[in-house]
Design an enzyme around this catalytic site. Structure first.
Site, short mmCIF file in Angstrom:
data_model
loop_
_atom_site.label_atom_id
_atom_site.label_comp_id
_atom_site.label_asym_id
_atom_site.label_seq_id
_atom_site.Cartn_x
_atom_site.Cartn_y
_atom_site.Cartn_z
N GLU A 1 10.09 9.00 -2.96
CA GLU A 1 10.94 8.30 -3.92
C GLU A 1 11.86 9.24 -4.68
O GLU A 1 11.59 10.42 -4.83
CB GLU A 1 10.07 7.51 -4.89
CG GLU A 1 9.16 8.39 -5.68
CD GLU A 1 8.16 7.60 -6.50
OE1 GLU A 1 7.57 6.67 -5.96
OE2 GLU A 1 8.00 7.93 -7.66
N CYS B 1 16.70 12.59 -9.75
CA CYS B 1 15.36 13.17 -9.82
C CYS B 1 14.79 13.04 -8.40
O CYS B 1 14.64 11.93 -7.90
CB CYS B 1 14.56 12.35 -10.82
SG CYS B 1 12.83 12.75 -10.86
N CYS C 1 0.63 15.38 -4.04
CA CYS C 1 0.62 16.69 -4.69
C CYS C 1 -0.82 17.17 -4.79
O CYS C 1 -1.72 16.40 -5.15
CB CYS C 1 1.23 16.58 -6.09
SG CYS C 1 1.25 18.14 -6.98
N CYS D 1 -2.97 16.39 -11.31
CA CYS D 1 -3.04 16.13 -12.75
C CYS D 1 -3.52 14.68 -12.93
O CYS D 1 -2.95 13.77 -12.31
CB CYS D 1 -1.67 16.31 -13.39
SG CYS D 1 -0.98 17.94 -13.07
N CYS E 1 -1.03 11.66 -13.71
CA CYS E 1 0.18 11.51 -12.88
C CYS E 1 -0.13 10.70 -11.62
O CYS E 1 -1.11 11.00 -10.92
CB CYS E 1 0.68 12.91 -12.53
SG CYS E 1 1.91 12.94 -11.21
N CYS F 1 7.20 9.72 -12.24
CA CYS F 1 6.73 10.38 -11.05
C CYS F 1 5.65 9.63 -10.25
O CYS F 1 4.57 9.36 -10.74
CB CYS F 1 6.21 11.68 -11.63
SG CYS F 1 5.37 12.86 -10.75
N1 SAH Z 1 5.03 18.88 -10.13
C1 SAH Z 1 6.04 19.25 -11.03
C2 SAH Z 1 7.27 18.36 -10.99
C3 SAH Z 1 7.06 16.88 -10.86
S1 SAH Z 1 6.41 16.01 -12.23
C4 SAH Z 1 5.51 19.35 -12.44
O1 SAH Z 1 4.40 18.90 -12.69
O2 SAH Z 1 6.20 19.92 -13.27
C5 SAH Z 1 7.68 16.07 -13.47
C6 SAH Z 1 7.17 15.92 -14.88
O3 SAH Z 1 6.72 14.57 -15.13
C7 SAH Z 1 5.98 16.81 -15.18
O4 SAH Z 1 6.14 17.44 -16.43
C8 SAH Z 1 4.83 15.82 -15.21
O5 SAH Z 1 3.74 16.30 -15.93
C9 SAH Z 1 5.48 14.61 -15.82
N2 SAH Z 1 4.78 13.33 -15.62
C10 SAH Z 1 4.03 12.91 -14.60
N3 SAH Z 1 3.58 11.64 -14.80
C11 SAH Z 1 4.09 11.25 -15.99
C12 SAH Z 1 4.02 10.04 -16.77
N4 SAH Z 1 3.35 8.97 -16.35
N5 SAH Z 1 4.66 10.01 -17.96
C13 SAH Z 1 5.38 11.07 -18.39
N6 SAH Z 1 5.51 12.22 -17.70
C14 SAH Z 1 4.86 12.32 -16.52
FE1 SF4 Z 2 1.67 17.32 -9.14
FE2 SF4 Z 2 2.06 15.23 -10.78
FE3 SF4 Z 2 0.79 17.42 -11.66
FE4 SF4 Z 2 3.44 17.52 -11.13
S1 SF4 Z 2 2.44 16.30 -12.71
S2 SF4 Z 2 1.88 19.03 -10.55
S3 SF4 Z 2 3.55 16.12 -9.39
S4 SF4 Z 2 0.06 16.04 -10.02
#
Ligand code: SAH
Ligand code: SF4
Length: 355
Positions: A96, A111, A118, A122, A125, A340
Site C-alpha cells: 500500500e 508515503c 515487517c 512493533c 503497528c 501504516c
Molecule cells: N518501519 C519504519 C517506517 C514505517 S512506519 C519505522 O518504524 O520508522 C512509519 C511511522 O509510523 C513509524 O514512526 C511508526 O512507528 C508509525 N506508526 C505505525 N503505526 C502507527 C499508528 N497506528 N499510528 C501512528 N503512527 C504509527
Molecule cells: Fe515495522 Fe511498523 Fe515497527 Fe515500522 S512501526 S518498524 S513498519 S513494525
C-alpha cells in the site's frame, strides 16, 4: 502470445540499461532515448503507444517486454483529500501507498512501502502484526510513485518511506530506489525521508554514503526497558548507541534529522517521559515530530492521548530539549485507515471473512 509474467519488466531501467537492450536487439541507439521518454515522461504503459517508434519495434517490444508490474486493487479517498492505494505485485502480495497534501503548502507527499510486512513487530503497528513477508525490488518501490502520479495526473514533490516495512532492512533496494527517484522521476534526495526503527549498522552505512536524504528515527520512548517492548529491535540496538549513530549521520551529511515519537495513552505520554525525551535529544541536530496514535484499526488495544495531554507533552519536550522545534503531526486520512499497514490488513480481513 507471450504470457505477461514471462515478459521482462523494463520499468526502473535507466537510459544506459535501455540502450544496451535496444542495441542487443539490433536497433539504433537513439531509439532508447525515445523509449526512456515514453516511460518516464509520458508514463506509457504499453510499447504500442510509442508512436514515434517503427511499428515492428513496437510489436517486438510488446511481445517480449512490459512496463511495470503493479496492479491497482483499490483506491480510497478520505474526506480530507488523502488518498490510499492498494497494489498487487506479480505474485499477488499486497502493498500500500498513501498520497497526502498539506494545507497551505504546495507539497504533495507520497508515503510508500519498502517491504511486505515487517520483521520488527512493533505491537502498536498493523504492519508489525503481519510479520515479515518479503522485500520489494527497487522498481516496485519506484513504480508506486510513478503509478500514483500517472493516476492522479499530479506531480509528487516529496517521498516518505513510512508505509509498510523497515526501509533499512531492505537497504540496497531502498538506496537504489532513492537514486532512481532522482534520475528517472526527478525527485531529489532532499525531498525524500527515510523513517527507521533504528538499525544502527545501516544508519552508519547510510551516513557514509553522504546522500542528502532526511533520516527520521522512530524513537517512541526514551527508556530502554520500555522501548524494548514498543520497538522490539531495541533489544538488539540500544538507545545510547542509536543516538550516537544519528549524530554520525548529521556530521557526515550536514542534514538535520527527525525524531518521531508516537504518543500512546498512559504508556509513553507522561511528563517524565517528555522531560527525558527532551534531554536525550538536546545535543542532536534534530526536529521532534509527535505522532498522536492513529487508533482507527478496530482491534488495537492502544489509545491516543487527548489533545491537552499531547500539548503539555509537546511543551515539556521543547523546554527540556533546549528549544528544539516540536511539531504534532497533522493527522491524515483517519476515515480511510491511512496509518501504516491498515489498508492491507482491513482488505485481508474482508477477504478472509468473505471466503
Ligand atoms: N518501519 C519504519 C517506517 C514505517 S512506519 C519505522 O518504524 O520508522 C512509519 C511511522 O509510523 C513509524 O514512526 C511508526 O512507528 C508509525 N506508526 C505505525 N503505526 C502507527 C499508528 N497506528 N499510528 C501512528 N503512527 C504509527
Ligand atoms: Fe515495522 Fe511498523 Fe515497527 Fe515500522 S512501526 S518498524 S513498519 S513494525
Amino acid at each position: 502470445m507471450t504470457d505477461i509474467k514471462t515478459k521482462l519488466n523494463i520499468f526502473g531501467q535507466n537510459l544506459d540499461e535501455i540502450t544496451d537492450l535496444i542495441v542487443s536487439l539490433g536497433h539504433s541507439k537513439f531509439r532508447a532515448k525515445q523509449i526512456f521518454n515514453w516511460i518516464y515522461l509520458k508514463s506509457a504503459k504499453s510499447f504500442l503507444e510509442m508512436s514515434d517508434l517503427p511499428k515492428n519495434l513496437q510489436e517486438e517490444l510488446e511481445e517480449n517486454y512490459r512496463i511495470g508490474s503493479l496492479a491497482l486493487i483499490e483506491r480510497q479517498e478520505s474526506s480530507d483529500g488523502t488518498k490510499k492505494y492498494l497494489f498487487a505485485l506479480e505474485d499477488g502480495s499486497l502493498v500500500e501507498s498513501v498520497l497526502m497534501c498539506f494545507e497551505g503548502t504546495e507539497r504533495l507527499t507520497a508515503c510508500i512501502s519498502s517491504q511486505i510486512g515487517c520483521a520488527v513487530k512493533c505491537p502498536f503497528c498493523s504492519t508489525g502484526t503481519l510479520g515479515f513477508k518479503k522485500n520489494l525490488r527497487d522498481d516496485e518501490i519506484l513504480e508506486q510513485v510513478q503509478f500514483i502520479q500517472n493516476l492522479e495526473q499530479e506531480r509528487i514533490s516529496n517521498i516518505v518511506f513510512m508505509g509498510q516495512g523497515e526501509p533499512l532492512n531492505n537497504y540496497d533496494s531502498v538506496v537504489s530506489a532513492t537514486q532512481k527517484l532522482r534520475q528517472l522521476i526527478g525527485i531529489g534526495a532532499r525531498h525524500i525521508t527515510i523513517s527507521t526503527s533504528g538499525v544502527i549498522p545501516q544508519i552508519e552505512k547510510l551516513a557514509d554514503e553522504k546522500i542528502q536524504l532526511t533520516l527520521a528515527l522512530s524513537l517512541h520512548d526514551p527508556d530502554d526497558d520500555d522501548r524494548d517492548l514498543l520497538v522490539p529491535i531495541n533489544k538488539k540496538w540500544k538507545i545510547a548507541p542509536l543516538i550516537d549513530s544519528m549524530k554520525r549521520y548529521v556530521n557526515s551529511t550536514n542534514r538535520r534529522v527527525t525524531i518521531e515519537y508516537v504518543l500512546l495513552k498512559d504508556l509513553n505520554d507522561s511528563d517524565e517521559k517528555a522531560k527525558r525525551l527532551g534531554q536525550l535529544v538536546s545535543n542532536l541536530h534534530c526536529n521532534i515530530n509527535l505522532i498522536p496514535y492513529n487508533q482507527s484499526c478496530s482491534d488495537t488495544i492502544f489509545l491516543r492521548p487527548d489533545d491537552s495531554r499531547i500539548n503539555k507533552f509537546a511543551e515539556l519536550v521543547k523546554q527540556h530539549s533546549k528549544g528544539k522545534t516540536v511539531t504534532v503531526r497533522q493527522e491524515k486520512g483517519h476515515d480511510i485507515k491511512a496509518a501504516c499497514g491498515q489498508l492491507e490488513s482491513s482488505y485481508r480481513e474482508a477477504v478472509q471473512s468473505s471466503s
